[in-house]
Design an enzyme around this catalytic site. Structure first.
Site, short mmCIF file in Angstrom:
data_model
loop_
_atom_site.label_atom_id
_atom_site.label_comp_id
_atom_site.label_asym_id
_atom_site.label_seq_id
_atom_site.Cartn_x
_atom_site.Cartn_y
_atom_site.Cartn_z
N GLU A 1 -1.40 5.85 -8.85
CA GLU A 1 -2.37 6.85 -8.39
C GLU A 1 -2.22 8.14 -9.19
O GLU A 1 -1.11 8.60 -9.44
CB GLU A 1 -2.18 7.14 -6.90
CG GLU A 1 -3.18 8.18 -6.37
CD GLU A 1 -3.21 8.30 -4.84
OE1 GLU A 1 -2.92 7.31 -4.15
OE2 GLU A 1 -3.53 9.40 -4.36
N ASP B 1 0.85 -1.20 0.00
CA ASP B 1 0.00 0.00 0.00
C ASP B 1 0.89 1.25 0.00
O ASP B 1 1.82 1.35 0.80
CB ASP B 1 -0.86 -0.05 1.28
CG ASP B 1 -1.96 0.99 1.31
OD1 ASP B 1 -2.42 1.41 0.24
OD2 ASP B 1 -2.38 1.35 2.43
#
Ligand code: G3H
Ligand code: 13P
Ligand code: ZN
Length: 316
Positions: free
Chosen positions: A133, A81
């Protein structure tokens, strides 16, 4: 059974979202596996950079391998993550991770593209998939803090270009959520039109929602009644998970809500049992409550009850 993130996304796409839950210690790991097996849900385990250094990254890997033995029914992927480039390479080379997230979203567009592209090349050579992202969520993640006035929703045209140029396998897009327990000062404003627009431009491409904790108000009230000070905490409306999934969001990241469970359980327990100084009784309560919480999220994500169909598809 550890599977690839790609396999799980193929099963979930357009039907449900996989819960992506962070782990840090043994109690959380046990609660996580119990909750997923109880609710018969495939899932994604997320490991942050902070979690890797909390005890030791090898400790987390060992716990996951052992949990896999304790819960042979489970089907899950292991994901880094919010990785930086160096941590992504370490995870890719370890051979343990199903996927990594390269979070270069704080960099200018061209640098984000270049960084993500480098990670994708190294990851794909080892069969690891990559989440990237684009856009900026609010809140704090690892060592980067994004103020509300710096939040940028993902631009759909730019997202399509980013996906094409980087070759990433999934994209975390900013649609108005933020990390942590204080997501909205007023009413929630999620921009599903951004997800819809990206899907139109890149049909079938898996999207990811970060900052998706719902910050249940009863949980916040119980924490505050037991000595906490979480005034004004607010999260995402959890009934929005499934509509998001139907629009191609395959992975929904939930961490803060689990921390709230931990905080409520421990605050109430020590308030009610001031004479106790043993960590096992409270650890047992936490594992049970955490399992219950995970199962409840899986119901909302509609990943609950999918284990048999996923196993059948994977064995073909
Ligand atoms: O978005 C970040 C996750 O909630 C993980 O948090 O970096 O404190 O482990 P952490
Ligand atoms: P929350 O803080 O809303 O749980 O978000 C978690 C997350 O996005 C982890 O990457
Ligand atoms: Zn996140």
């Amino acid at each position: 059974m550890i599977v690839t993130t790609k396999q799980l996304f193929e099963q979930a796409y357009g039907k449900y979202a996989l819960g992506a839950y962070n782990i840090n210690n043994a109690e959380q790991t046990m609660g996580l596996f119990r909750g997923n097996v109880q609710s018969q849900a495939p899932f994604i385990i997320q490991i942050s950079k902070g979690a890797r250094s909390y005890t030791n990254k090898l400790m987390l890997e060992a716990m996951i391998r052992t949990a896999d033995e304790i819960f042979p029914e489970s089907v899950f992927a292991v994901h880094l993550d919010h990785g930086d480039e160096e941590t992504c390479y370490d995870c890719i080379e370890s051979g343990f991770y199903s996927s990594v997230m390269i979070d270069a979203s704080s960099l200018p567009f061209e640098e984000n593209v270049a960084t993500t592209k480098r990670v994708v090349e190294r990851a794909h050579a080892k069969g690891v998939s990559v989440e990237a992202e684009l856009g900026q969520l609010g809140g704090v993640e690892e060592d980067i803090s994004v103020r509300e006035d710096q939040v940028h929703l993902t631009d759909p045209e730019q997202a399509a270009e980013f996906i094409r140029r980087t070759g990433c396998d999934s994209l975390a897009c900013a649609i108005g959520t933020s990390h942590g327990a204080f997501k909205f000062s007023g009413s929630q404003s999620l921009h599903f039109e951004v997800v819809e627009a990206i899907q139109k431009l890149v049909p079938g491409f898996p999207l990811v929602l970060h900052g998706s904790s719902s910050v249940p108000q009863d949980e916040v009230e119980r924490i505050n009644a037991a000595g906490g000070a979480l005034k004004g905490a607010k999260g995402v409306d959890a009934t929005q998970y499934l509509p998001a999934a139907k629009l191609g969001v395959c992975k929904i990241n939930i961490d803060t809500d689990g921390r709230l469970v931990w905080t409520r359980v421990h605050r109430e327990y020590f308030r009610d049992h001031p004479e106790v100084f043993d960590f096992r009784p409270i650890g047992k309560v936490f594992m049970e409550e955490y399992a219950r919480f995970i199962a409840s999220r899986n119901e909302l994500l509609s990943s609950a009850g999918r284990l048999a169909e996923v196993r059948a598809a994977l064995s073909k």
